[in-house]
Design a protein around this motif. Sequence first.
Motif, PDB file in Angstrom:
ATOM      1  N   LEU A 130     -63.656 -45.717  -3.238  1.00  0.00           N
ATOM      2  CA  LEU A 130     -62.911 -46.303  -2.031  1.00  0.00           C
ATOM      3  C   LEU A 130     -62.304 -47.889  -2.257  1.00  0.00           C
ATOM      4  O   LEU A 130     -61.479 -47.990  -2.142  1.00  0.00           O
ATOM      5  CB  LEU A 130     -63.799 -46.630  -0.962  1.00  0.00           C
ATOM      6  N   TRP A 131     -62.945 -49.004  -2.746  1.00  0.00           N
ATOM      7  CA  TRP A 131     -62.429 -50.097  -2.914  1.00  0.00           C
ATOM      8  C   TRP A 131     -61.636 -50.346  -4.253  1.00  0.00           C
ATOM      9  O   TRP A 131     -60.891 -51.010  -4.370  1.00  0.00           O
ATOM     10  CB  TRP A 131     -63.793 -51.239  -2.953  1.00  0.00           C
ATOM     11  N   GLU A 132     -62.260 -49.503  -5.271  1.00  0.00           N
ATOM     12  CA  GLU A 132     -61.645 -49.602  -6.451  1.00  0.00           C
ATOM     13  C   GLU A 132     -60.079 -48.972  -6.437  1.00  0.00           C
ATOM     14  O   GLU A 132     -58.923 -49.442  -7.100  1.00  0.00           O
ATOM     15  CB  GLU A 132     -62.256 -48.870  -7.796  1.00  0.00           C
ATOM     16  N   GLU A 133     -59.954 -47.869  -5.743  1.00  0.00           N
ATOM     17  CA  GLU A 133     -58.621 -47.076  -5.328  1.00  0.00           C
ATOM     18  C   GLU A 133     -57.728 -48.062  -4.369  1.00  0.00           C
ATOM     19  O   GLU A 133     -56.557 -48.161  -4.744  1.00  0.00           O
ATOM     20  CB  GLU A 133     -58.948 -45.927  -4.986  1.00  0.00           C
ATOM     21  N   ALA A 134     -58.218 -48.613  -3.448  1.00  0.00           N
ATOM     22  CA  ALA A 134     -57.631 -49.548  -2.596  1.00  0.00           C
ATOM     23  C   ALA A 134     -57.189 -50.922  -3.196  1.00  0.00           C
ATOM     24  O   ALA A 134     -56.007 -51.195  -3.231  1.00  0.00           O
ATOM     25  CB  ALA A 134     -58.570 -49.919  -1.561  1.00  0.00           C
ATOM     26  N   LEU A 135     -57.969 -51.320  -4.255  1.00  0.00           N
ATOM     27  CA  LEU A 135     -57.470 -52.464  -5.138  1.00  0.00           C
ATOM     28  C   LEU A 135     -56.200 -52.146  -5.989  1.00  0.00           C
ATOM     29  O   LEU A 135     -55.244 -52.537  -6.214  1.00  0.00           O
ATOM     30  CB  LEU A 135     -58.772 -53.138  -5.962  1.00  0.00           C
ATOM     31  N   PHE A 136     -56.795 -51.059  -7.088  1.00  0.00           N
ATOM     32  CA  PHE A 136     -55.816 -50.786  -8.129  1.00  0.00           C
ATOM     33  C   PHE A 136     -54.699 -49.850  -7.796  1.00  0.00           C
ATOM     34  O   PHE A 136     -53.491 -50.115  -7.934  1.00  0.00           O
ATOM     35  CB  PHE A 136     -56.557 -50.146  -9.209  1.00  0.00           C
ATOM     36  N   ARG A 137     -54.771 -48.662  -7.212  1.00  0.00           N
ATOM     37  CA  ARG A 137     -53.680 -47.853  -6.636  1.00  0.00           C
ATOM     38  C   ARG A 137     -53.242 -48.480  -5.624  1.00  0.00           C
ATOM     39  O   ARG A 137     -51.964 -48.173  -5.207  1.00  0.00           O
ATOM     40  CB  ARG A 137     -54.157 -46.328  -6.465  1.00  0.00           C
ATOM     41  N   GLY A 138     -53.949 -49.147  -4.753  1.00  0.00           N
ATOM     42  CA  GLY A 138     -53.227 -49.986  -3.535  1.00  0.00           C
ATOM     43  C   GLY A 138     -52.222 -50.640  -3.564  1.00  0.00           C
ATOM     44  O   GLY A 138     -51.156 -50.832  -2.932  1.00  0.00           O
ATOM     45  N   THR A 139     -52.262 -51.471  -4.693  1.00  0.00           N
ATOM     46  CA  THR A 139     -51.320 -52.163  -5.218  1.00  0.00           C
ATOM     47  C   THR A 139     -49.817 -51.382  -5.502  1.00  0.00           C
ATOM     48  O   THR A 139     -48.792 -51.843  -5.374  1.00  0.00           O
ATOM     49  CB  THR A 139     -51.698 -53.198  -6.587  1.00  0.00           C
TER      50      THR A 139
END
Length: 272
Positions: A177-186
Amino acid sequence: MSAPRLTTKTNRLWAISLWILSFVFALPLFVALGLLIQLPLAALPGINVAPTELESSISSAVLFMVVALMFVFMLQMGSNTDALARGDVKYGLRKSKRVFRSTAIALGVRRYSRSELWQMLVICGVSIAVFVSINGWLSQLPLPAEWAASPTDNRLPAIEHATPFIKVVNGFFHAPLWEEALFRGTIALTVLILRSGISRRYLNKTLSLVILLCISLGSTVLFGMLHAPYGGLSVAIAMAFGAVAALTTIKFRSIVPGIVIHAFYNSVAFIL
């Protein structure tokens, strides 16, 4: 006559710059939400999370949320000198709400067509099967020591005594959840900004493509490098996954496919 137009143009560019910068500070709010969602996992049997680590996660999440809310509000107030002069807090709150809503939509919190759902299902299913197979195949090879999993990997002892079901639950929610929000969210926010009328007016298609490519590549490489403590094999798989997740994020304008692939892969990896 030219001076007023120049001032108006400068003010508009200033407002546009602050609008774009708002999304940079809105993203940490969703990263923090991802961190908070995984915190209840610490109460599951067999998930031996150290109290200090738990406190650190909570502190980080709360700090991210406070910083995100504060900076987005300040940026939105600063983008309108009249509202700032009047001290119009309602204006700042209303504009901040729009920024967070747009960010959520960019991250994939929206309705999907039936065609999109079927495509996502196929891509996610194939990607999960491929990554699990590759991981299983590579783990059987006589890899050099620096490529093998690190014996100091602190993720495994934390769930050493958990049941297979708990391991699956932990793998599903712990990082995706948080890794995708951070890396792919960008990447998702970059797509949103580049597709906006403002960017289309000031950027040509070639420059937009270069910007998106650079951010996607940087996100993928950084994601892989952060897995270096867990061995070269983890770095290689993380980079390959990062590339796939970046492509799905751009295609669907959503981090949901990346979350699904990440979650299922982690769940299988924890069991194996």
